[in-house]
Design a protein around this motif. Sequence first.
Motif, PDB file in Angstrom:
ATOM      1  N   ARG A   1      31.943 -88.187  44.243  1.00 42.38           N
ATOM      2  CA  ARG A   1      31.620 -89.518  44.760  1.00 42.38           C
ATOM      3  C   ARG A   1      32.699 -90.537  44.414  1.00 42.38           C
ATOM      4  NH1 ARG A   1      26.045 -91.021  43.671  1.00 42.38           N
ATOM      5  NH2 ARG A   1      25.669 -90.045  45.666  1.00 42.38           N
ATOM      6  N   ALA A   2      33.166 -90.560  43.186  1.00 45.24           N
ATOM      7  CA  ALA A   2      34.189 -91.537  42.778  1.00 45.24           C
ATOM      8  C   ALA A   2      35.485 -91.312  43.544  1.00 45.24           C
ATOM      9  CB  ALA A   2      34.431 -91.440  41.276  1.00 45.24           C
TER      10      ALA A   2
ATOM     11  N   THR B   1      30.529 -83.807  52.785  1.00 50.03           N
ATOM     12  CA  THR B   1      29.355 -83.991  51.946  1.00 50.03           C
ATOM     13  C   THR B   1      29.748 -84.676  50.648  1.00 50.03           C
ATOM     14  OG1 THR B   1      29.656 -81.789  51.021  1.00 50.03           O
ATOM     15  CG2 THR B   1      28.152 -81.994  52.890  1.00 50.03           C
ATOM     16  N   VAL B   2      28.867 -85.530  50.175  1.00 46.49           N
ATOM     17  CA  VAL B   2      29.109 -86.294  48.963  1.00 46.49           C
ATOM     18  C   VAL B   2      28.210 -85.739  47.859  1.00 46.49           C
ATOM     19  CG1 VAL B   2      29.027 -88.578  47.924  1.00 46.49           C
ATOM     20  CG2 VAL B   2      29.625 -88.340  50.322  1.00 46.49           C
TER      21      VAL B   2
ATOM     22  N   GLU C   1      27.539 -96.923  55.424  1.00 53.37           N
ATOM     23  CA  GLU C   1      26.285 -97.560  55.004  1.00 53.37           C
ATOM     24  C   GLU C   1      25.401 -96.552  54.280  1.00 53.37           C
ATOM     25  OE1 GLU C   1      24.986-100.688  55.080  1.00 53.37           O
ATOM     26  OE2 GLU C   1      26.955-101.377  55.714  1.00 53.37           O
ATOM     27  N   PHE C   2      25.323 -95.344  54.830  1.00 53.17           N
ATOM     28  CA  PHE C   2      24.526 -94.292  54.211  1.00 53.17           C
ATOM     29  C   PHE C   2      25.088 -93.931  52.838  1.00 53.17           C
ATOM     30  CE2 PHE C   2      23.618 -89.729  53.608  1.00 53.17           C
ATOM     31  CZ  PHE C   2      22.238 -89.794  53.563  1.00 53.17           C
ATOM     32  N   LEU C   3      26.400 -93.820  52.734  1.00 52.68           N
ATOM     33  CA  LEU C   3      27.057 -93.492  51.478  1.00 52.68           C
ATOM     34  C   LEU C   3      26.799 -94.557  50.418  1.00 52.68           C
ATOM     35  CD1 LEU C   3      29.249 -91.737  49.900  1.00 52.68           C
ATOM     36  CD2 LEU C   3      30.888 -93.366  50.807  1.00 52.68           C
ATOM     37  N   PHE C   4      26.977 -95.813  50.774  1.00 48.73           N
ATOM     38  CA  PHE C   4      26.810 -96.881  49.800  1.00 48.73           C
ATOM     39  C   PHE C   4      25.347 -97.158  49.486  1.00 48.73           C
ATOM     40  CE2 PHE C   4      31.220 -97.896  51.132  1.00 48.73           C
ATOM     41  CZ  PHE C   4      31.793 -97.662  49.901  1.00 48.73           C
ATOM     42  N   ASP C   5      24.440 -96.886  50.412  1.00 53.34           N
ATOM     43  CA  ASP C   5      23.015 -96.987  50.098  1.00 53.34           C
ATOM     44  C   ASP C   5      22.632 -95.939  49.060  1.00 53.34           C
ATOM     45  OD1 ASP C   5      22.555 -99.140  51.734  1.00 53.34           O
ATOM     46  OD2 ASP C   5      21.757 -97.954  53.408  1.00 53.34           O
ATOM     47  N   GLY C   6      23.171 -94.739  49.201  1.00 55.08           N
ATOM     48  CA  GLY C   6      22.934 -93.694  48.204  1.00 55.08           C
ATOM     49  C   GLY C   6      23.489 -94.081  46.850  1.00 55.08           C
TER      50      GLY C   6
END
Length: 117
Positions: free
Chosen positions: A27-28, A21-22, A75-80
């Motif tokens: 996140r960084a 989970t992010v 993709e989901f991570l970077f869209d967030g």
Amino acid sequence: MALWNQFHDLTQQLEEKVHQTVTEKNRAEMVAYVEGILAKRSALLHKLPQPESEEERALIADVLQKDIKINQKLEFLFDGLKQDMRNMKKQKSSKQRYANPYQSVSNYDGMYVDHKK
């Protein structure tokens, strides 16, 4: 065979990290870790020989299958991340408008100038 195993292990590590989970706090760290593993994988990718045995082909099939899932999660991570960046930009402009609400109003003070003589 050792290079293929190493590539498979890096893919496995990447998959495990991406499925965690992010949060705002990690996140960084998550992005830095993912970039590091991707850099290692790309460097190793150029050194990989052609698969010779069935074991190597099985590893390749497993890696390809995991890559699809990894790409979706990335993709989901970077869209967030992009959404959070947009929200921060909107929040900044909202704060500026609240601090100086008349910033966008022009400088005309309602004075009428007659150009006729």
